[in-house]
Design an enzyme around this catalytic site. Structure first.
Site, mmCIF file in Angstrom:
data_model
loop_
_atom_site.group_PDB
_atom_site.id
_atom_site.type_symbol
_atom_site.label_atom_id
_atom_site.label_comp_id
_atom_site.label_asym_id
_atom_site.label_seq_id
_atom_site.Cartn_x
_atom_site.Cartn_y
_atom_site.Cartn_z
ATOM 1 C CG ASN A 146 150.509 48.253 84.314
ATOM 2 O OD1 ASN A 146 151.616 48.424 84.912
ATOM 3 N ND2 ASN A 146 150.569 47.720 83.014
ATOM 4 C CG ASP A 147 151.123 50.008 90.887
ATOM 5 O OD1 ASP A 147 150.550 50.920 91.198
ATOM 6 O OD2 ASP A 147 151.347 48.977 91.609
ATOM 7 C CB CYS A 148 154.991 49.887 85.424
ATOM 8 S SG CYS A 148 155.371 48.763 86.825
#
Length: 482
Positions: A146-148
């Protein structure tokens, strides 16, 4: 094919040349592609491995023309290395091409640093072991899958990229997702090491996987589901103690598909009181909706500086409680691990375009391609899809459908036949080519929860669910009865 060729590097959603090919994206794409054109999958593995850094970490993206790491984004996404092991494992099972492990591959595209691909896998394995936090769980770095989820960012500057700003890294923020991923990858690496005649390394990897599984169950368990992370301050993320973001989908699905928390009765059936059962029951109860499983619940209602970009989206959209189609398959696979084919098939239908065409006035995107995100149950337009094509869902769903619902997957020494699809599909036939032979597999399915197939191969019953590979050019008749 589109996903494999472009790997999200060209679209109306991500513009310009800066995006590049994702290290984790491209490696996951292999899982759904390797059976089609293995030679190109082999080439892609070597291209990806050549961008790996000497300590086992990786450029998060590389440019498809130069095949060099993208310095603009750099490294520090700590799930990247383990994906290389997972991709190579899929290739080896499909092809039996152990020779790829002896290929000499540069680190950082520097021929002076070249080593065997097997050494690259070893560095991937060691990277996670060398980057653990206070609870023995892997450090998250800039982010994981989850890059965020930017636990080391603390951005107060409007317009600043959360993904490139790691301005308060302190060796504390840990990821339960990477922990579950490591359990899977370390087990696969152990098998590769054993087959290569490296029993000491195999034993080390199995011990590391067992230790990580124990750390997850001891420090990553919240009572009814797995935590998502520990933040920069060592506080829990994804806990019932919070008012928002109590449960996240990623560690639940991936932990169960990796076998973490899966316990068995004396007859071999999974124990219904196990952590794996409780986690997926919580997913169904809290993350479930008529349009698929949301990524997180409840959504965040205000910006949390210690969590980063996940808390900047409107509730129910994107990573803030949207239905991410990419990680729904991890839960679906987890349900098949537990023998709950009906639940697995139900989850699958909710996100699949062919089924969603009946509600196209709600879905509002093409009925022939997966969307990255479907608006979640806290969104103003629940069920509306966005960002078609820009997703690894196609590869993961192909793996899910073919290998776990229909239940036909390659292994090192044979073809595994282990269908789990529930009572809606009473009988079906799969034709699968593997290692030059053709397998015609007829499945007669009772749909009884927890039932596992018994096999006949050319009319003779066998023990277990692995059909030994036959000579190239032959046709094998398999009957599987649940």
């Amino acid at each position: 094919m589109v996903t494999f060729n472009m790997s999200r590097s060209a679209s109306y959603f991500e513009t310009g040349i800066g995006r590049g090919m994702g290290f984790r994206d491209s490696t996951q794409d292999l899982l759904g592609f390797v059976h089609l054109i293995p030679d190109r999958a082999r080439e892609r593995i070597l291209d990806i491995a050549a961008t790996q850094l000497p300590d086992g970490s990786a450029y998060h993206q590389y440019q498809p023309l130069t095949k060099r790491g993208n310095n603009e984004l750099g490294s520090g996404f700590n799930d990247d290395p383990a994906w290389l092991i997972i991709g190579v494992d899929a290739y080896l099972k499909e092809t039996g091409d152990d020779g790829i492990l002896d290929e000499i591959v540069p680190f950082d595209n520097n021929d002076a640093l070249a080593e065997t691909l097997y050494t690259h896998l070893t560095r991937s394995f060691e990277f996670t072991r060398n980057n653990l936090g206070p609870h023995g769980l892997p450090l998250i770095g800039r982010a994981d899958w989850n890059d965020c989820l930017n636990l080391n960012c603390f951005s107060t500057t409007p317009g600043e990229s959360f993904q490139t700003a790691e301005n308060q890294a302190g060796g504390v923020a840990e990821s339960t997702f990477i922990a579950a991923q490591f359990v899977l990858a370390a087990g696969q690496y152990a098998t590769i090491a054993d087959r290569r005649g490296d029993p000491a390394q195999a034993a080390l990897a199995r011990t590391a996987a067992a230790d990580m599984s124990e750390a997850l169950l001891t420090h990553g368990w919240d009572g009814d589901w797995f935590l998502r992370a520990y933040d920069f301050y060592g506080n829990k993320v994804g806990t019932a103690e919070d008012t928002e973001g109590q449960i996240w989908i990623e560690p639940q699905g991936f932990a169960v598909l990796a076998g973490v928390g899966v316990e068995h009765n004396s007859d071999g059936t999974p124990t219904t009181t196990s952590p794996a059962y409780r986690a997926l029951n919580s997913v169904d109860r809290l993350l479930g909706s008529e349009h698929g499983l949301v990524l997180r619940y409840p959504a965040y209602r205000s910006y949390r500086i210690e969590l980063g970009e996940v808390s900047t989206y409107p509730p129910g959209y994107k990573e803030n409680g949207g239905i991410f189609c990419h990680n729904n398959p991890w839960v679906i696979i987890g349900e098949t691990v537990l023998g709950r084919g009906a639940k697995a098939f139900d989850h699958y239908r909710k996100i699949t375009p062919a089924y969603r065409e009946d509600i196209s006035e709600v879905h509002r995107t093409e009925p022939y391609v997966y969307a990255q995100m479907i608006a979640g149950k806290e969104a103003s337009r629940h069920g509306e899809a966005k960002n078609s094509w820009l997703t690894g869902t196609a590869a993961w769903n192909f793996v899910t459908v073919s290998q776990y619902l229909l239940g036909v997957r390659t292994d090192y020494d044979g073809l595994v036949v282990d269908p789990q699809i529930g009572p809606d599909v009473a009988e079906f036939t799969v034709t699968r080519q593997a290692r030059g032979a053709t397998y015609v597999i007829t499945v007669v399915n009772s749909g009884r929860e927890g039932s596992r197939a018994s096999l006949e191969v050319d009319g003779v019953g066998i023990t277990g669910r692995t059909v030994p590979y036959a000579p190239a050019g032959t046709t094998v008749q398999v009957r599987a009865t649940l």
